[in-house]
Scaffold this active site. Sequence first.
Site, PDB file in Angstrom:
ATOM      1  N   HIS A 158      -6.550 -48.836 -55.772  1.00  0.00           N
ATOM      2  CA  HIS A 158      -5.700 -49.396 -56.554  1.00  0.00           C
ATOM      3  C   HIS A 158      -4.777 -50.596 -56.046  1.00  0.00           C
ATOM      4  O   HIS A 158      -3.640 -50.665 -56.305  1.00  0.00           O
ATOM      5  CB  HIS A 158      -4.558 -48.202 -57.222  1.00  0.00           C
ATOM      6  CG  HIS A 158      -5.250 -47.453 -57.756  1.00  0.00           C
ATOM      7  ND1 HIS A 158      -4.666 -46.227 -58.358  1.00  0.00           N
ATOM      8  CD2 HIS A 158      -6.540 -47.497 -58.739  1.00  0.00           C
ATOM      9  CE1 HIS A 158      -5.510 -45.589 -59.276  1.00  0.00           C
ATOM     10  NE2 HIS A 158      -6.636 -46.417 -59.296  1.00  0.00           N
ATOM     11  N   GLU A 198      15.390 -51.730 -61.808  1.00  0.00           N
ATOM     12  CA  GLU A 198      14.045 -52.788 -62.132  1.00  0.00           C
ATOM     13  C   GLU A 198      14.424 -53.322 -63.480  1.00  0.00           C
ATOM     14  O   GLU A 198      14.637 -52.806 -64.353  1.00  0.00           O
ATOM     15  CB  GLU A 198      13.100 -51.744 -62.076  1.00  0.00           C
ATOM     16  CG  GLU A 198      11.563 -52.310 -62.502  1.00  0.00           C
ATOM     17  CD  GLU A 198      10.441 -51.493 -62.545  1.00  0.00           C
ATOM     18  OE1 GLU A 198       9.814 -51.375 -61.620  1.00  0.00           O
ATOM     19  OE2 GLU A 198      10.220 -50.812 -63.732  1.00  0.00           O
ATOM     20  N   GLU A 203       8.551 -58.668 -62.987  1.00  0.00           N
ATOM     21  CA  GLU A 203       9.211 -57.489 -62.775  1.00  0.00           C
ATOM     22  C   GLU A 203       9.955 -57.690 -61.264  1.00  0.00           C
ATOM     23  O   GLU A 203       9.501 -58.295 -60.422  1.00  0.00           O
ATOM     24  CB  GLU A 203       8.163 -56.188 -62.321  1.00  0.00           C
ATOM     25  CG  GLU A 203       7.313 -55.874 -63.314  1.00  0.00           C
ATOM     26  CD  GLU A 203       6.313 -54.687 -62.899  1.00  0.00           C
ATOM     27  OE1 GLU A 203       5.409 -54.553 -63.693  1.00  0.00           O
ATOM     28  OE2 GLU A 203       6.169 -54.215 -61.849  1.00  0.00           O
ATOM     29  N   ARG A 249      12.615 -56.209 -58.336  1.00  0.00           N
ATOM     30  CA  ARG A 249      13.073 -54.728 -57.713  1.00  0.00           C
ATOM     31  C   ARG A 249      13.952 -55.353 -56.610  1.00  0.00           C
ATOM     32  O   ARG A 249      13.725 -56.482 -56.411  1.00  0.00           O
ATOM     33  CB  ARG A 249      12.178 -53.860 -57.575  1.00  0.00           C
ATOM     34  CG  ARG A 249      11.737 -53.151 -58.792  1.00  0.00           C
ATOM     35  CD  ARG A 249      10.737 -52.080 -58.312  1.00  0.00           C
ATOM     36  NE  ARG A 249       9.245 -52.748 -58.287  1.00  0.00           N
ATOM     37  CZ  ARG A 249       8.386 -51.974 -58.078  1.00  0.00           C
ATOM     38  NH1 ARG A 249       8.355 -50.465 -57.897  1.00  0.00           N
ATOM     39  NH2 ARG A 249       7.006 -52.729 -57.718  1.00  0.00           N
TER      40      ARG A 249
HETATM   41  C1  LIG Z   1      -0.051 -50.340 -61.312  1.00  0.00           C
HETATM   42  C2  LIG Z   1       0.213 -50.437 -59.733  1.00  0.00           C
HETATM   43  C3  LIG Z   1       1.528 -50.260 -59.680  1.00  0.00           C
HETATM   44  C4  LIG Z   1       1.887 -50.359 -58.091  1.00  0.00           C
HETATM   45  N1  LIG Z   1       3.308 -50.162 -57.883  1.00  0.00           N
HETATM   46  C5  LIG Z   1       3.540 -50.373 -56.639  1.00  0.00           C
HETATM   47  C6  LIG Z   1       5.019 -50.071 -56.309  1.00  0.00           C
HETATM   48  O1  LIG Z   1       5.860 -49.666 -56.839  1.00  0.00           O
HETATM   49  N2  LIG Z   1       5.380 -50.278 -55.017  1.00  0.00           N
HETATM   50  C7  LIG Z   1       4.432 -50.661 -53.830  1.00  0.00           C
HETATM   51  O2  LIG Z   1       4.421 -51.033 -52.926  1.00  0.00           O
HETATM   52  N3  LIG Z   1       3.168 -50.970 -54.101  1.00  0.00           N
HETATM   53  C8  LIG Z   1       2.552 -50.824 -55.531  1.00  0.00           C
HETATM   54  N4  LIG Z   1       1.490 -50.891 -55.710  1.00  0.00           N
HETATM   55  C9  LIG Z   1       0.724 -51.318 -54.809  1.00  0.00           C
HETATM   56  C10 LIG Z   1      -0.018 -50.261 -54.106  1.00  0.00           C
HETATM   57  O3  LIG Z   1       0.763 -49.695 -53.278  1.00  0.00           O
HETATM   58  C11 LIG Z   1      -1.190 -50.630 -53.163  1.00  0.00           C
HETATM   59  O4  LIG Z   1      -2.198 -51.511 -53.769  1.00  0.00           O
HETATM   60  C12 LIG Z   1      -1.773 -49.792 -52.068  1.00  0.00           C
HETATM   61  O5  LIG Z   1      -2.661 -50.266 -51.333  1.00  0.00           O
HETATM   62  C13 LIG Z   1      -2.764 -48.683 -53.103  1.00  0.00           C
HETATM   63  O6  LIG Z   1      -3.116 -47.679 -52.427  1.00  0.00           O
HETATM   64  P1  LIG Z   1      -4.849 -47.085 -52.368  1.00  0.00           P
HETATM   65  O7  LIG Z   1      -4.787 -45.837 -51.898  1.00  0.00           O
HETATM   66  O8  LIG Z   1      -5.200 -47.376 -54.027  1.00  0.00           O
HETATM   67  O9  LIG Z   1      -5.286 -48.128 -51.459  1.00  0.00           O
HETATM   68  P2  LIG Z   1      -7.001 -48.929 -51.619  1.00  0.00           P
HETATM   69  O10 LIG Z   1      -6.568 -50.003 -52.653  1.00  0.00           O
HETATM   70  O11 LIG Z   1      -7.890 -48.001 -51.378  1.00  0.00           O
HETATM   71  O12 LIG Z   1      -6.726 -49.828 -50.225  1.00  0.00           O
HETATM   72  C14 LIG Z   1      -5.658 -50.752 -49.907  1.00  0.00           C
HETATM   73  C15 LIG Z   1      -6.007 -51.197 -48.614  1.00  0.00           C
HETATM   74  O13 LIG Z   1      -5.432 -50.247 -47.865  1.00  0.00           O
HETATM   75  C16 LIG Z   1      -6.391 -49.749 -46.843  1.00  0.00           C
HETATM   76  N5  LIG Z   1      -6.243 -48.506 -46.302  1.00  0.00           N
HETATM   77  C17 LIG Z   1      -6.402 -47.596 -47.021  1.00  0.00           C
HETATM   78  N6  LIG Z   1      -6.435 -46.199 -46.544  1.00  0.00           N
HETATM   79  C18 LIG Z   1      -6.216 -46.698 -45.130  1.00  0.00           C
HETATM   80  C19 LIG Z   1      -6.109 -46.167 -44.071  1.00  0.00           C
HETATM   81  N7  LIG Z   1      -6.120 -44.749 -43.805  1.00  0.00           N
HETATM   82  N8  LIG Z   1      -6.270 -46.523 -42.740  1.00  0.00           N
HETATM   83  C20 LIG Z   1      -6.159 -48.020 -42.912  1.00  0.00           C
HETATM   84  N9  LIG Z   1      -6.130 -48.640 -43.836  1.00  0.00           N
HETATM   85  C21 LIG Z   1      -6.169 -48.073 -45.049  1.00  0.00           C
HETATM   86  C22 LIG Z   1      -7.905 -50.236 -47.255  1.00  0.00           C
HETATM   87  O14 LIG Z   1      -8.911 -50.490 -46.593  1.00  0.00           O
HETATM   88  C23 LIG Z   1      -7.252 -51.525 -48.091  1.00  0.00           C
HETATM   89  O15 LIG Z   1      -7.290 -52.785 -47.317  1.00  0.00           O
HETATM   90  C24 LIG Z   1       1.124 -50.663 -57.017  1.00  0.00           C
HETATM   91  C25 LIG Z   1      -0.514 -50.805 -57.275  1.00  0.00           C
HETATM   92  C26 LIG Z   1      -0.701 -50.555 -58.839  1.00  0.00           C
HETATM   93  C27 LIG Z   1      -2.109 -50.800 -59.272  1.00  0.00           C
END
Ligand SMILES: Cc1cc2nc3c(=O)[nH]c(=O)nc-3n(C[C@H](O)[C@H](O)[C@H](O)COP(=O)(O)OP(=O)(O)OC[C@H]3O[C@@H](n4cnc5c(N)ncnc54)[C@H](O)[C@@H]3O)c2cc1C
Length: 580
Positions: free
Chosen positions: A104, A296, A441, A443
Amino acid sequence: MQLPEDRTRRSSRRAFLAGTAAAGALAWTPVFRAGPASARATSAAPPNFPSPVSLYQQAYQNWAGQIVIDDVWTCAPASPGDVVTLANWAQANGYRLRAKGMSHNWSPILLPAGSTGAGYVLVDTTQSLTSVSIASGAPATVTAQTGVTMDSLTTALAAAGYGFCAIPAPGDITLGGALAINAHGSAIPGRGETPLSGQTYGSLSNLILSLTAVAWSPAQGQYVLRTFERSDPDIRAFLAHLGRAFITEVTVQLARNQTVRCQSWVEVSAADLFARPSAAGPNSLASYVDGAGRVEAIWFPFTATPWLKVWTLAPNKPLLSRQVTGPYNYSFTNSVTPAENTFFDEVATGATAGTPAFEAIAISLVDTGLVATGAWDIWSQSQDVLRYVKPTTVRIVEAGFAVITSRASIQQVVSDFYTQYTSRLSYYQGLGQYPMNGPIEIRVTGLDDPADALVTGAQSPILSSVRPRPDQAGWDVAVWLDMGTLPVTPGFSQFYADMEAWIWSHYAGSYATVRPEWSKAWACTSTAPWTNTTILGAAIPAAVSAGQASGDGWDAAATILTSYDPNSVFSNPFLDTLFG
Ligand SMILES: Cc1cc2nc3c(=O)[nH]c(=O)nc-3n(C[C@H](O)[C@H](O)[C@H](O)COP(=O)(O)OP(=O)(O)OC[C@H]3O[C@@H](n4cnc5c(N)ncnc54)[C@H](O)[C@@H]3O)c2cc1C
């Protein structure tokens, strides 16, 4: 949702994008999965793959569908030791590994657009690397494997009486994904508020007391598990690392959980909320932040009144609040109406003239939704009111930046941003163009002050967007500026590039500085985000290093990360360029 295999295999990026717009409400699930021996596999399995680790081909798509790969070899390690085995296999066989959480994210830090996945194996942390162990103490801590979701983690913590000051809005992201990009919520101390022991107003990364990474050992000539304490200078590069490392486990400090009220308003005008500081009154954003500390603002282009959320610490249920017992209380934002779907279909064909009318509908849906669901004033434990975005929400793209400034300058930052943003909207409207159809947005958080970490000699996260500037002691907050739109909207990246150029130059002065919000869109050109080589190669390293001591900036982070992964097993072409 399981689609027939033949349809899956024909799925192109174009089809995915169109599908994202037209069916924005649907949570995407990887629809193609084939094991190494399967006749359905579309390429040869990686050679010599360590047999105990489950391996299969699977589709990968990031949040907004801008990165889609139909069939990447993916595996599910059962333990941190398996990840070590994988790293040593990858190094010996010329492969690279990418940690995969919930996918995500927007930015190409997992794999970039255009990648076929050849030469990569995705390492899905969500299947087995999910253990959580809470320890009382001073401070209380949780030791968690990085594939646990924020939903599971915050639920487990709440059951034990613990919580965080602020968290990301979605819970279906992994802890590892969140820490990679210094994930944040929205909080600075409200009026009269005394921070609880164990809290930070910065990002989640600032709560890390130790972490375990898969790291190259020169002595052993192989990858091993290595635990870094928060006082270890090398941890500076791992606390937020943009995916240039693999973290298996973290220990994070905790605070007592709090009960929080969230009130929503749709009556405050944008003119008042984002007023010039000289004209700012009680309805200015800064005024709300000063009082409650947690706000927010979501403003849809061409509308008059934003959706303002104000969270207030409330030990007891306020008389007029409705108690809720779980998260995701704004159900109207977590689904898509037929009217919205019609508009998305139009945008996907390039017809955007209906944008102002659509935005009016969008805010009216919030207005009626808040009333219909009784969600305008809710109260509960923090994890119930601080999580409110589900994966069924519209899959827009967002550009994001953290403006580091002083608490006294918050209104200046948002007012300048709003003025510039509306001016660009008007400019493009004059040309008959509507590149932006999602909300902005805003914050506000504190910074990643290492003093918040309750250990002696805590190190500072070099790559955190909200790292303090030692040369600017008065800059104590970050104003997060996000701009959303459907990823199929014509001209959106040009609009982003316009705004980004202004953001970098405008906030590079005596009252503020700016850094990217790593998970989102940045380094934009008229063609696409993440492609501006000047921003990637110069502006970002300079912004990370500005005001820091010698040997404590961008180059130091790149050097540390490389030293623990000299073979670049945990990297991709985009990261190679960024850290290059
Ligand atoms: C609708 C929406 C709302 C959001 N709102 C917020 C918010 O309020 N605040 C905020 O801060 N963020 C927000 N985000 C962003 C979100 O926190 C980041 O995109 C986060 O990285 C998503 O986590 P994931 O598990 O989906 O990661 P992935 O998309 O699977 O991975 C993201 C990155 O992290 C790396 N990664 C994952 N796990 C590990 C690990 N164990 N070791 C090393 N690297 C790793 C991956 O390789 C990649 O580079 C939002 C995203 C969306 C889509």
